[in-house]
Design a protein around this motif. Structure first.
Motif, short mmCIF file in Angstrom:
data_model
loop_
_atom_site.label_atom_id
_atom_site.label_comp_id
_atom_site.label_asym_id
_atom_site.label_seq_id
_atom_site.Cartn_x
_atom_site.Cartn_y
_atom_site.Cartn_z
N VAL A 54 0.84 -1.20 0.00
CA VAL A 54 0.00 0.00 0.00
C VAL A 54 0.87 1.26 0.00
O VAL A 54 0.61 2.22 -0.74
CB VAL A 54 -0.95 -0.01 1.21
CG1 VAL A 54 -1.69 1.32 1.31
CG2 VAL A 54 -1.96 -1.15 1.09
N SER A 55 1.91 1.26 0.81
CA SER A 55 2.80 2.42 0.87
C SER A 55 3.50 2.63 -0.47
O SER A 55 3.63 3.77 -0.95
CB SER A 55 3.84 2.22 1.98
OG SER A 55 3.23 2.09 3.24
N ALA A 56 3.96 1.53 -1.09
CA ALA A 56 4.62 1.64 -2.38
C ALA A 56 3.67 2.16 -3.45
O ALA A 56 4.07 2.94 -4.33
CB ALA A 56 5.19 0.29 -2.80
N PHE A 57 2.40 1.74 -3.41
CA PHE A 57 1.42 2.22 -4.39
C PHE A 57 1.27 3.74 -4.31
O PHE A 57 1.25 4.42 -5.33
CB PHE A 57 0.07 1.55 -4.14
CG PHE A 57 -0.97 1.87 -5.19
CD1 PHE A 57 -1.10 1.07 -6.30
CD2 PHE A 57 -1.80 2.97 -5.05
CE1 PHE A 57 -2.04 1.37 -7.28
CE2 PHE A 57 -2.75 3.27 -6.01
CZ PHE A 57 -2.87 2.46 -7.14
N ALA A 118 12.26 5.97 3.99
CA ALA A 118 11.55 6.16 2.72
C ALA A 118 10.26 6.94 2.91
O ALA A 118 10.00 7.93 2.19
CB ALA A 118 11.24 4.80 2.09
N MET A 119 9.43 6.54 3.87
CA MET A 119 8.15 7.21 4.07
C MET A 119 8.32 8.61 4.67
O MET A 119 7.53 9.51 4.39
CB MET A 119 7.24 6.37 4.96
CG MET A 119 6.73 5.10 4.28
SD MET A 119 5.92 5.39 2.68
CE MET A 119 4.52 6.40 3.16
N SER A 120 9.35 8.81 5.48
CA SER A 120 9.60 10.14 6.04
C SER A 120 10.00 11.11 4.93
O SER A 120 9.52 12.26 4.89
CB SER A 120 10.71 10.08 7.10
OG SER A 120 10.29 9.31 8.21
N LEU A 121 10.88 10.67 4.04
CA LEU A 121 11.29 11.53 2.92
C LEU A 121 10.10 11.84 2.02
O LEU A 121 9.91 13.00 1.61
CB LEU A 121 12.39 10.84 2.12
CG LEU A 121 13.78 10.82 2.76
CD1 LEU A 121 14.70 9.88 1.99
CD2 LEU A 121 14.37 12.23 2.80
N THR A 149 10.66 7.50 -2.66
CA THR A 149 10.09 6.55 -3.62
C THR A 149 11.14 5.55 -4.09
O THR A 149 10.86 4.36 -4.25
CB THR A 149 9.50 7.31 -4.82
OG1 THR A 149 8.52 8.24 -4.36
CG2 THR A 149 8.87 6.35 -5.82
N ALA A 150 12.36 6.04 -4.32
CA ALA A 150 13.43 5.18 -4.84
C ALA A 150 13.76 4.04 -3.89
O ALA A 150 14.16 2.95 -4.32
CB ALA A 150 14.68 6.02 -5.09
N ILE A 151 13.60 4.26 -2.60
CA ILE A 151 13.91 3.23 -1.61
C ILE A 151 12.80 2.19 -1.53
O ILE A 151 13.05 1.00 -1.30
CB ILE A 151 14.15 3.87 -0.22
CG1 ILE A 151 15.35 4.81 -0.26
CG2 ILE A 151 14.33 2.81 0.85
CD1 ILE A 151 15.52 5.63 1.01
N MET A 152 11.56 2.60 -1.74
CA MET A 152 10.41 1.77 -1.41
C MET A 152 10.30 0.50 -2.27
O MET A 152 10.10 -0.60 -1.75
CB MET A 152 9.13 2.59 -1.53
CG MET A 152 7.89 1.85 -1.06
SD MET A 152 7.98 1.26 0.65
CE MET A 152 7.98 2.83 1.51
#
Length: 576
Positions: A54-57, A118-121, A149-152
């Motif tokens: 879900v986070s990656a989407f 990743a989500m903090s950035l 996004t690049a990390i996720m």
């Protein structure tokens, strides 16, 4: 006695222990402090995976969100079209530069740390964009967003192949395929709907609650999986990767803009290719001592190399069609922007519904019964698009797009699952980084190819990128259809990867292509064949559903390895 029978002989138990001790010396295995039941283990694993999906989407959706907003941004911020395009170009450049480094980062830092970073950035970048007073701040916000996004995506893939048993990977990767293919396709549609009722800032305001929710849930629920290894960052590799991948994507993006950007685009592309060749040489040298920033031994796996080659062509078709079909519908057929966005929505929804089903079929029948018809359908649909004219009905355009979408869905899930499963666990993080990098580079190449050809063959009715003509669109899809023919012989070469049973994992269902008693070629090349066999045979002695104390293990750094994570050769995927 052959190596694969050692673990089944009680008299050879000490030898098995010695194998695992040697294995732990190279790739330390976490020790256990608790035992999870099968149900608890699977529930916990899937909870982590769902949160990551879900986070990656949400973060991937933002990659294609800005294209439709360019006219409004030009008027509101008083900037040129080329400057507004940088809001998408800078995003892609950041992805191209950061993703190759994630293989190193996932070896060095834990899963929880990487997810929260990743989500903090991404959340920070989204928040900055909502209040950006001008173009410069908005551009910085997009770069910060892209860094997260690049990390996720590599984190998601690495975690899946560390946690999920081989016989369940197809259905899980099917869900991930929704992120890979559907999120970019839905970006223009979502953007068009928001812009029809609000200004461009609402593109970020709408995303901010989802980003904050993902960050909060991750802080509460994400556990560390796998293990970390002390690895050295090669600064020369980083220095080469930035102009290499960045130059390649930037050059392709300039070629995609057309107009007077041909020479700068070719120069940037040339620099990128030369520097990437130096980068590859550096990695080949460093990987001899396990010090590569992006370990290219992944391509020693035949199935992984075939998967990457086919996914590259498929990604070119996906991103090229996403960009060109809306332009064709607006500039040639005269439809509104919202209509053009809604026209590709059914294709995205079809991929979303089909991907999990295709994943389950892969688990049952393997890749070839899916990818062969997928390659044929993709090529046939692109050949159908070569017949587009100035009077083609909108429903026919939508049908052709549906065919392309289904063909891509039949390709992505089986190929990525089969290719990644062929890698030894210690290379999974690098494989994930390569999949993410290829998607970005191939996407940029697809956009550049389709738009450049469409502009070159536009005739007297079109020029540069402001408009396209039916002749230009047909020419672009002819080139795309010709390239798609390459996928057909490639998929015919694909064989199913032997799915070895993870140590302490879930037993494969009877009759499925399950555990293989023989070590894979990759295991042999890393010198771990005996450890592989010993650990595998230990797992075979357990009845289905049984778990040892190793089902959930915690290392000294607090990382947890859930049952189903491969521990052959003592290595878990470095998704930690």
């Amino acid at each position: 006695m052959p190596p694969h029978s050692r673990a089944s002989d009680p008299r050879r138990a000490p030898a098995t222990t010695e194998h695992h001790e040697e294995s732990r010396a190279r790739f330390p295995v976490p020790t256990t402090d608790q035992t999870l039941t099968d149900a608890d283990d699977l529930k916990r694993t899937m909870g982590v995976i769902r949160l990551l999906i879900v986070s990656a989407f949400v973060v991937i959706l933002n990659e294609t969100l800005m294209g439709v907003a360019i006219p409004e941004l030009m008027a509101d911020l008083n900037i040129s079209a080329s400057a507004a395009q940088w809001l998408t170009t800078a995003f892609m450049l950041t992805l191209a530069v950061v993703i190759p480094i994630t293989g190193f980062l996932m070896l060095r830092f834990s899963t929880r740390t990487m997810f929260l970073a990743a989500m903090s950035l991404f959340t920070l970048g989204t928040a900055i964009a909502t209040i950006a007073p001008g173009f410069t701040v908005l551009l910085i916000a997009r770069v910060v967003q892209a860094s997260g996004t690049a990390i996720m995506m590599p984190l998601l893939f690495t975690t899946v192949f560390a946690l999920v048993p081989p016989h369940l990977r197809g259905r899980v990767v099917g869900n991930i395929s929704i992120v890979i293919s559907v999120a970019p396709a839905l970006g223009p549609t979502v953007s068009g709907l928001i812009l029809s009722i609000a200004d461009w800032r609402w593109l970020f305001i709408t995303m901010l609650p989802f980003a904050v929710a993902g960050l909060a849930l991750g802080a509460a629920r994400i556990v560390n999986v796998g293990e970390q290894r002390p690895v050295r960052l090669d600064l020369l590799s980083v220095a080469l990767s930035v102009p290499g991948f960045g130059g390649l994507v930037y050059g392709l993006s300039l070629l995609g803009e057309g107009g007077g950007e041909l020479v700068p685009g070719l120069v940037s592309l040339g620099i990128g290719v030369v520097v990437l060749a130096l980068f590859a040489w550096r990695q080949i040298v460093l990987q001899r001592t396990d010090g590569a920033l992006l370990d290219l031994r992944t391509f020693a796996s035949r199935e992984f190399a075939l998967a990457i080659g086919t996914v590259t062509i498929a990604s070119m078709a996906l991103f090229g069609a996403i960009i060109l079909i809306p332009l064709y519908v607006q500039d040639v057929l005269g439809a509104e922007a919202v209509v053009s966005g809604l026209l590709i929505l059914p294709g995205g929804l079809l991929m979303a519904f089909a991907a999990p089903v295709i994943g389950r079929r892969f688990d049952a029948v393997g890749p070839r019964p899916l990818i062969v018809p997928g390659a044929i359908l993709l090529s046939a649909s692109l050949w159908g698009m070569t017949l587009f004219t100035a009077t083609t009905p909108l429903w026919l355009v939508s049908v052709a797009n549906l065919g392309t979408s289904l063909g891509l869905a039949l390709l992505f899930t089986p190929l990525i699952t089969n290719g990644m499963s062929s890698l030894p666990p210690q290379l999974n993080s690098y494989g994930s980084a390569i999949v993410g990098t290829i998607q970005q580079v191939a996407g940029a190449a697809g956009i550049a190819l389709f738009i450049s050809v469409a502009a070159a063959f536009a005739g007297t009715g079109g020029g540069a990128t402001e408009s396209v003509t039916a002749e230009g669109v047909r020419a672009a899809f002819i080139v795309g259809a010709l390239i798609s023919l390459i996928t057909i012989p490639l998929v015919l070469l694909v064989r199913r990867t032997p799915m070895t049973q993870p140590h302490g994992g879930h037993a494969a269902p009877e009759g499925a292509d399950g555990a293989s008693e023989e070590p894979t070629a990759e295991d042999a090349t890393t010198g771990d064949a005996e450890q592989h066999d010993a650990g595998h045979d230990e797992g075979e002695q357990r009845p289905a559903g049984a778990h040892s104390a190793a089902s959930a293990s915690t290392n000294s750094g607090g990382s947890t390895t859930l049952s189903g994570a491969s521990t052959k050769s003592g290595a878990t995927s470095s998704g930690a």
